[in-house]
Design an enzyme around this catalytic site. Sequence first.
Site, PDB file in Angstrom:
ATOM      1  CG  ASP A  13      29.808  76.679  70.741  1.00 22.23           C
ATOM      2  OD1 ASP A  13      30.782  76.787  71.614  1.00 22.23           O
ATOM      3  OD2 ASP A  13      29.167  75.749  70.417  1.00 22.23           O
ATOM      4  CE  LYS A  34      21.983  79.179  71.436  1.00 21.17           C
ATOM      5  NZ  LYS A  34      22.537  78.255  72.287  1.00 21.17           N
ATOM      6  CG  ASP A  61      20.358  78.156  75.332  1.00 17.62           C
ATOM      7  OD1 ASP A  61      19.299  77.701  76.135  1.00 17.62           O
ATOM      8  OD2 ASP A  61      20.367  77.498  74.295  1.00 17.62           O
ATOM      9  CG  LEU A  62      23.851  79.238  81.347  1.00 19.55           C
ATOM     10  CD1 LEU A  62      24.138  79.795  82.735  1.00 19.55           C
ATOM     11  CD2 LEU A  62      24.735  78.787  80.097  1.00 19.55           C
ATOM     12  CE  LYS A  63      19.115  74.007  75.725  1.00 21.86           C
ATOM     13  NZ  LYS A  63      19.923  74.671  75.500  1.00 21.86           N
ATOM     14  CG  ASP A  66      19.600  71.789  90.919  1.00 17.61           C
ATOM     15  OD1 ASP A  66      19.170  71.021  91.687  1.00 17.61           O
ATOM     16  OD2 ASP A  66      20.825  71.994  90.777  1.00 17.61           O
ATOM     17  CB  ILE A  67      15.893  71.440  94.088  1.00 16.88           C
ATOM     18  CG1 ILE A  67      17.193  72.224  94.697  1.00 16.88           C
ATOM     19  CG2 ILE A  67      16.336  69.914  94.151  1.00 16.88           C
ATOM     20  CD1 ILE A  67      17.573  71.906  96.054  1.00 16.88           C
ATOM     21  CB  THR A 125      16.201  71.575  67.866  1.00 13.06           C
ATOM     22  OG1 THR A 125      17.436  71.626  68.293  1.00 13.06           O
ATOM     23  CG2 THR A 125      15.073  72.419  68.049  1.00 13.06           C
ATOM     24  NE  ARG A 185      21.670  73.991  60.992  1.00 22.94           N
ATOM     25  CZ  ARG A 185      21.777  74.470  62.485  1.00 22.94           C
ATOM     26  NH1 ARG A 185      21.032  75.540  62.678  1.00 22.94           N
ATOM     27  NH2 ARG A 185      22.609  73.919  63.054  1.00 22.94           N
ATOM     28  CD  GLN A 194      19.828  71.955  65.861  1.00 27.33           C
ATOM     29  OE1 GLN A 194      18.937  71.278  66.433  1.00 27.33           O
ATOM     30  NE2 GLN A 194      20.852  72.622  66.773  1.00 27.33           N
ATOM     31  N   GLY A 214      22.976  79.632  64.369  1.00 28.37           N
ATOM     32  CA  GLY A 214      24.390  79.529  64.858  1.00 28.37           C
ATOM     33  C   GLY A 214      25.277  79.018  63.779  1.00 28.37           C
ATOM     34  NE  ARG A 215      26.012  73.733  64.735  1.00 26.82           N
ATOM     35  CZ  ARG A 215      25.767  72.367  65.034  1.00 26.82           C
ATOM     36  NH1 ARG A 215      26.890  71.446  65.091  1.00 26.82           N
ATOM     37  NH2 ARG A 215      24.554  72.148  65.668  1.00 26.82           N
TER      38      ARG A 215
END
Length: 243
Positions: A13, A34, A61-63, A66-67, A125, A185, A194, A214-215
């Site tokens: 990030d 990621k 990871d854009l999830k 949409d149609i 999550t 974690r 989370q 991540g963090r």
Amino acid sequence: MRKPSDALIVALDGTLDEALEWADACRGIAGWVKIGMTLFYAEGPLIIKPFLDRGFKVFLDLKLYDIPHQVEGAAYALSKLGVDMFTIHASGGMEMMRAARRGALRAAETLEKPMPTILGVTVLTSMDDEVLAQTGVTCTAQERVVTLTDLGWPIIEGIVCSPLEIKTVRKTVPADVKIVTPGVRPTWASTDDQARVMTPYEAISDGADYLVVGRPITANRNPKNAAQEVLSEITQALENKRK
């Protein structure tokens, strides 16, 4: 034999410079990075290449949600970037998931490369039963995960679920369907935002294929040491599973 580093995905990030610094600190420890919405939307498609050039596999990871027509086009465009995995929302339905697969397959045929693994996101999550109820979902998070897993796995190659649903999903899907687990974690890290979490050792032991961390790594004063500690837990869990 699968290397433990292949199971570790470091979620990046922040700014591009920060992401590259974190990635460099984790080279040789994590096999994956990621790239999420923050970095991708800030830097655009060119964000992918620096990480591929460093030898990482890239999980985008854009999830997508949409149609079907839009998701097919997006899946085609993202797959052409050379990513190894990307996400869609399983709640978009079967036709949307089929469209994503068509787009990814078309890109793979164009590039003459393997198709990226498509992952269906079940329940975020950060959501629990109470948050789901606020959105009109009356079942529990676990029940929702099972419903969306059953909907997705015959079409796509992987499922994203919280650590608390790993065992249930593992029993639901064939062995070759990948389980990717955020919300991991270590005991020494904060849970942050989370709601459904587990340690790396527990998540691998329960049947996850990939852990997204991540963090606990990137916010640590020594990201390399933090990544190595997570990898040690993964290694121990895999070794115990082989006994």
